[in-house]
Design an enzyme around this catalytic site. Structure first.
Site, PDB file in Angstrom:
ATOM      1  N   GLY A   1       0.848  -1.201   0.000  1.00 52.39           N
ATOM      2  CA  GLY A   1       0.000   0.000   0.000  1.00 52.39           C
ATOM      3  C   GLY A   1       0.879   1.245   0.000  1.00 52.39           C
ATOM      4  O   GLY A   1       0.497   2.294   0.521  1.00 52.39           O
TER       5      GLY A   1
ATOM      6  N   GLY B   1      -0.118   5.016  -1.237  1.00 51.66           N
ATOM      7  CA  GLY B   1      -1.203   5.748  -0.588  1.00 51.66           C
ATOM      8  C   GLY B   1      -0.716   6.932   0.238  1.00 51.66           C
ATOM      9  O   GLY B   1       0.457   7.292   0.224  1.00 51.66           O
ATOM     10  N   GLN B   2      -1.660   7.518   0.991  1.00 46.18           N
ATOM     11  CA  GLN B   2      -1.353   8.752   1.736  1.00 46.18           C
ATOM     12  C   GLN B   2      -0.208   8.537   2.726  1.00 46.18           C
ATOM     13  O   GLN B   2       0.721   9.337   2.784  1.00 46.18           O
ATOM     14  CB  GLN B   2      -2.603   9.250   2.489  1.00 46.18           C
ATOM     15  CG  GLN B   2      -2.380  10.636   3.099  1.00 46.18           C
ATOM     16  CD  GLN B   2      -3.442  11.039   4.114  1.00 46.18           C
ATOM     17  OE1 GLN B   2      -4.310  10.260   4.502  1.00 46.18           O
ATOM     18  NE2 GLN B   2      -3.371  12.286   4.554  1.00 46.18           N
TER      19      GLN B   2
ATOM     20  N   ASP C   1       2.244  -2.001  -4.290  1.00 48.75           N
ATOM     21  CA  ASP C   1       0.854  -1.524  -4.291  1.00 48.75           C
ATOM     22  C   ASP C   1       0.110  -2.214  -5.416  1.00 48.75           C
ATOM     23  O   ASP C   1       0.720  -2.780  -6.332  1.00 48.75           O
ATOM     24  CB  ASP C   1       0.808   0.011  -4.492  1.00 48.75           C
ATOM     25  CG  ASP C   1      -0.455   0.643  -3.927  1.00 48.75           C
ATOM     26  OD1 ASP C   1      -1.541   0.413  -4.490  1.00 48.75           O
ATOM     27  OD2 ASP C   1      -0.363   1.353  -2.909  1.00 48.75           O
TER      28      ASP C   1
ATOM     29  N   ARG D   1      -1.989  -0.364  -7.240  1.00 48.73           N
ATOM     30  CA  ARG D   1      -1.929   0.641  -8.301  1.00 48.73           C
ATOM     31  C   ARG D   1      -0.464   0.950  -8.629  1.00 48.73           C
ATOM     32  O   ARG D   1       0.458   0.442  -7.986  1.00 48.73           O
ATOM     33  CB  ARG D   1      -2.714   1.897  -7.944  1.00 48.73           C
ATOM     34  CG  ARG D   1      -2.344   2.562  -6.646  1.00 48.73           C
ATOM     35  CD  ARG D   1      -3.113   3.878  -6.479  1.00 48.73           C
ATOM     36  NE  ARG D   1      -3.277   4.226  -5.081  1.00 48.73           N
ATOM     37  CZ  ARG D   1      -3.448   5.464  -4.643  1.00 48.73           C
ATOM     38  NH1 ARG D   1      -3.486   6.468  -5.478  1.00 48.73           N
ATOM     39  NH2 ARG D   1      -3.587   5.713  -3.345  1.00 48.73           N
TER      40      ARG D   1
ATOM     41  N   ASP E   1      -0.887  -7.573  -5.123  1.00 54.54           N
ATOM     42  CA  ASP E   1      -2.226  -7.566  -4.528  1.00 54.54           C
ATOM     43  C   ASP E   1      -2.151  -8.350  -3.215  1.00 54.54           C
ATOM     44  O   ASP E   1      -1.889  -9.557  -3.229  1.00 54.54           O
ATOM     45  CB  ASP E   1      -3.218  -8.224  -5.498  1.00 54.54           C
ATOM     46  CG  ASP E   1      -4.635  -8.216  -4.953  1.00 54.54           C
ATOM     47  OD1 ASP E   1      -4.836  -7.805  -3.792  1.00 54.54           O
ATOM     48  OD2 ASP E   1      -5.545  -8.628  -5.706  1.00 54.54           O
TER      49      ASP E   1
ATOM     50  N   TYR F   1     -15.595  -0.151   8.677  1.00 56.37           N
ATOM     51  CA  TYR F   1     -14.156   0.124   8.809  1.00 56.37           C
ATOM     52  C   TYR F   1     -13.719  -0.060  10.265  1.00 56.37           C
ATOM     53  O   TYR F   1     -12.729  -0.746  10.560  1.00 56.37           O
ATOM     54  CB  TYR F   1     -13.903   1.558   8.335  1.00 56.37           C
ATOM     55  CG  TYR F   1     -12.502   2.079   8.500  1.00 56.37           C
ATOM     56  CD1 TYR F   1     -11.438   1.544   7.781  1.00 56.37           C
ATOM     57  CD2 TYR F   1     -12.234   3.155   9.357  1.00 56.37           C
ATOM     58  CE1 TYR F   1     -10.148   2.050   7.914  1.00 56.37           C
ATOM     59  CE2 TYR F   1     -10.963   3.672   9.499  1.00 56.37           C
ATOM     60  CZ  TYR F   1      -9.924   3.117   8.777  1.00 56.37           C
ATOM     61  OH  TYR F   1      -8.656   3.638   8.912  1.00 56.37           O
TER      62      TYR F   1
ATOM     63  N   LYS G   1     -11.217  -2.857  11.851  1.00 57.45           N
ATOM     64  CA  LYS G   1     -10.003  -2.470  12.583  1.00 57.45           C
ATOM     65  C   LYS G   1      -9.987  -3.126  13.971  1.00 57.45           C
ATOM     66  O   LYS G   1      -8.949  -3.591  14.433  1.00 57.45           O
ATOM     67  CB  LYS G   1      -9.894  -0.944  12.702  1.00 57.45           C
ATOM     68  CG  LYS G   1      -9.548  -0.241  11.393  1.00 57.45           C
ATOM     69  CD  LYS G   1      -8.170  -0.631  10.890  1.00 57.45           C
ATOM     70  CE  LYS G   1      -7.735   0.120   9.664  1.00 57.45           C
ATOM     71  NZ  LYS G   1      -6.485  -0.364   9.086  1.00 57.45           N
TER      72      LYS G   1
HETATM   73  P1  NAD Z   1      -4.746   5.041   1.212  1.00 56.16           P
HETATM   74  O1  NAD Z   1      -6.099   4.673   0.740  1.00 56.16           O
HETATM   75  O2  NAD Z   1      -4.227   6.395   0.897  1.00 56.16           O
HETATM   76  O3  NAD Z   1      -3.680   3.980   0.720  1.00 56.16           O
HETATM   77  C1  NAD Z   1      -3.922   2.609   0.697  1.00 56.16           C
HETATM   78  C2  NAD Z   1      -3.129   2.016  -0.443  1.00 56.16           C
HETATM   79  O4  NAD Z   1      -3.390   0.612  -0.476  1.00 56.16           O
HETATM   80  C3  NAD Z   1      -3.527   2.571  -1.822  1.00 56.16           C
HETATM   81  O5  NAD Z   1      -2.392   3.050  -2.502  1.00 56.16           O
HETATM   82  C4  NAD Z   1      -4.154   1.391  -2.529  1.00 56.16           C
HETATM   83  O6  NAD Z   1      -3.911   1.362  -3.921  1.00 56.16           O
HETATM   84  C5  NAD Z   1      -3.470   0.213  -1.828  1.00 56.16           C
HETATM   85  N1  NAD Z   1      -4.258  -1.018  -1.954  1.00 56.16           N
HETATM   86  C6  NAD Z   1      -5.601  -1.156  -1.926  1.00 56.16           C
HETATM   87  N2  NAD Z   1      -5.948  -2.437  -2.102  1.00 56.16           N
HETATM   88  C7  NAD Z   1      -4.782  -3.143  -2.232  1.00 56.16           C
HETATM   89  C8  NAD Z   1      -4.484  -4.498  -2.440  1.00 56.16           C
HETATM   90  N3  NAD Z   1      -5.456  -5.417  -2.571  1.00 56.16           N
HETATM   91  N4  NAD Z   1      -3.182  -4.881  -2.525  1.00 56.16           N
HETATM   92  C9  NAD Z   1      -2.192  -3.949  -2.420  1.00 56.16           C
HETATM   93  N5  NAD Z   1      -2.423  -2.639  -2.239  1.00 56.16           N
HETATM   94  C10 NAD Z   1      -3.707  -2.232  -2.143  1.00 56.16           C
HETATM   95  O7  NAD Z   1      -4.760   4.809   2.806  1.00 56.16           O
HETATM   96  P2  NAD Z   1      -3.831   5.489   3.901  1.00 56.16           P
HETATM   97  O8  NAD Z   1      -4.514   6.699   4.379  1.00 56.16           O
HETATM   98  O9  NAD Z   1      -2.441   5.570   3.428  1.00 56.16           O
HETATM   99  O10 NAD Z   1      -3.971   4.414   5.067  1.00 56.16           O
HETATM  100  C11 NAD Z   1      -3.021   3.399   5.297  1.00 56.16           C
HETATM  101  C12 NAD Z   1      -3.437   2.631   6.522  1.00 56.16           C
HETATM  102  O11 NAD Z   1      -3.537   3.518   7.656  1.00 56.16           O
HETATM  103  C13 NAD Z   1      -4.818   1.957   6.422  1.00 56.16           C
HETATM  104  O12 NAD Z   1      -4.799   0.750   7.128  1.00 56.16           O
HETATM  105  C14 NAD Z   1      -5.718   2.928   7.128  1.00 56.16           C
HETATM  106  O13 NAD Z   1      -6.856   2.291   7.648  1.00 56.16           O
HETATM  107  C15 NAD Z   1      -4.819   3.430   8.228  1.00 56.16           C
HETATM  108  N6  NAD Z   1      -5.247   4.730   8.756  1.00 56.16           N
HETATM  109  C16 NAD Z   1      -5.196   5.841   7.983  1.00 56.16           C
HETATM  110  C17 NAD Z   1      -5.609   7.046   8.511  1.00 56.16           C
HETATM  111  C18 NAD Z   1      -5.563   8.310   7.701  1.00 56.16           C
HETATM  112  O14 NAD Z   1      -6.049   9.346   8.170  1.00 56.16           O
HETATM  113  N7  NAD Z   1      -4.989   8.304   6.504  1.00 56.16           N
HETATM  114  C19 NAD Z   1      -6.088   7.119   9.825  1.00 56.16           C
HETATM  115  C20 NAD Z   1      -6.167   5.946  10.563  1.00 56.16           C
HETATM  116  C21 NAD Z   1      -5.713   4.747  10.031  1.00 56.16           C
HETATM  117  N1  SER Z   2      -8.764   9.044   8.620  1.00 58.82           N
HETATM  118  C1  SER Z   2      -9.434   7.784   8.735  1.00 58.82           C
HETATM  119  C2  SER Z   2     -10.815   7.864   8.189  1.00 58.82           C
HETATM  120  O1  SER Z   2     -11.374   8.938   8.261  1.00 58.82           O
HETATM  121  C3  SER Z   2      -9.486   7.364  10.178  1.00 58.82           C
HETATM  122  O2  SER Z   2      -9.103   6.043  10.226  1.00 58.82           O
HETATM  123  O3  SER Z   2     -11.316   6.893   7.743  1.00 58.82           O
END
Ligand code: NAD
Ligand code: SER
Length: 320
Positions: A12, A15-16, A38, A40, A56, A146, A150
């Protein structure tokens, strides 16, 4: 000092969080020792900085092959479907968020991986959890798919640690704010969008009400928290579900005021949508004293410091 022989797989990575965490891990372990992956394409910010594989996480066999082929010793699993997108497709969110984690935990056990990182979220908390300074251990009744995924994931991590000795560690991130890579469908995404809209258009239509307080964190703090937890000695980790960590807490009205210090003619409209109910189910602030006691967690950024840094960096991005 971390062991330089570690070989890390980030799942992943586009992603962000993935982009910035991959870059931070490459700084710590060396570019070639951190394999980004990833579903993508590789995020342009990662181009030329180290190895990338298309992967994947749902394909356990291919994941297992990559782990063996690349001599992986640690996995950081970031692939997930977040809160708002999850409510649009609950089955898919449950499937990816659970099966992806179980695939990684199984492979970690079979290949004796040194460590696994998997993030949880403040979304585990629900309407019956305390709203202010929500404690590490409390009533937890999540109302989104979600949050359910978690919370279940936290107990799978604990189970694999207790039963099989997998060194899996986790943080319940608050909403994360960053300027490098776009957020992926969460309820807290407004606090990212608002900055670029303020700079580009001087106005923003907010999908949450003005007085909706949520726990938030600036990405540099989130990356540092992750590395500090992963570098801590195993004996100091008392929580094998997931740690509460706090950064800051603010409402759309407060972030608007903070932006108006720099862009006085910035205006905001409030048009709450289905994400309001999700936000209302979460705590407004988090008690992270257990993370502080166990591995010394302390945030550096408050709202004012983050606003200045976000606006400075977004302005530089626009100029470039
Ligand atoms: P994101 O959606 O920006 O990135 C997730 C990445 O996973 C994407 O690039 C997507 O293409 C990839 N992905 C999706 N399905 C996939 C698969 N089957 N195989 C491989 N890659 C795959 O999410 P994020 O914000 O970077 O979050 C990362 C983690 O942190 C997640 O577990 C999320 O729940 C957790 N989290 C994020 C936040 C937040 O505010 N961003 C807050 C709490 C928890
Ligand atoms: N930033 C995340 C959401 O809003 C919290 O896990 O889903």
């Amino acid at each position: 000092m971390p062991n330089r022989k570690e070989k890390i797989l980030v799942i992943g990575a586009s992603g962000q969080i993935g982009v910035e965490l991959t870059m931070a891990l490459r700084k710590q372990y060396g570019n070639n020792n951190v394999v980004a992956s990833d579903l993508r394409e590789e995020n342009p910010l990662l181009h030329g900085t180290g190895p990338y594989v298309s992967l994947d996480v749902m394909n356990k066999e291919m994941l297992h092959v990559q782990v063996i082929r690349q001599n992986i010793t640690q996995i950081y699993l970031l692939a997930a479907i977040l809160s708002a997108t999850g409510e649009k497709n609950p089955n898919l969110a449950w499937h990816l968020n659970m099966q992806g984690l179980l695939n990684v935990l199984d492979i970690a056990r079979e290949e004796n991986l040194h460590k696994v990182y998997w993030p949880s979220s403040i979304a585990v908390f629900g309407p019956t959890s305390p709203k202010i300074n929500c404690p590490q251990k409390t009533v937890i009744e999540p109302s989104t798919v979600y949050g359910i995924s978690k919370y279940a994931g936290e107990f799978w991590c604990n189970y694999y640690h207790q039963r099989f000795g997998v060194d899996v560690r986790s943080i319940r991130y608050p909403g994360l704010i960053s300027y490098k890579s776009a957020p992926g469908g969460g309820t807290t995404d407004y606090a990212v969008e608002i900055y670029s809209e303020a700079l580009d258009n001087k106005k923003y239509n907010c999908f949450l009400k003005e007085d909706t307080y949520l726990p938030m964190m600036y990405m540099p703090d989130a990356i540092r928290a992750t590395l500090e937890l992963m570098n801590a000695p195993a004996k100091s980790i008392s929580v094998r579900t997931s740690y509460n960590v706090a950064g800051m807490s603010f409402s759309p009205k407060e972030i608007t005021n903070s932006i108006q210090q720099y862009i006085p003619d910035f205006t905001i409209n409030y048009k709450p949508d289905s994400r309001q109910a999700i936000a209302d189910s979460w705590p407004q602030s988090i008690d992270d004293s257990v993370a502080n006691n166990d591995w010394g967690w302390k945030p550096e950024f408050d709202l004012a410091k983050m606003t200045k840094d976000m606006l400075d960096n977004l302005a530089l991005k626009t100029e470039a």
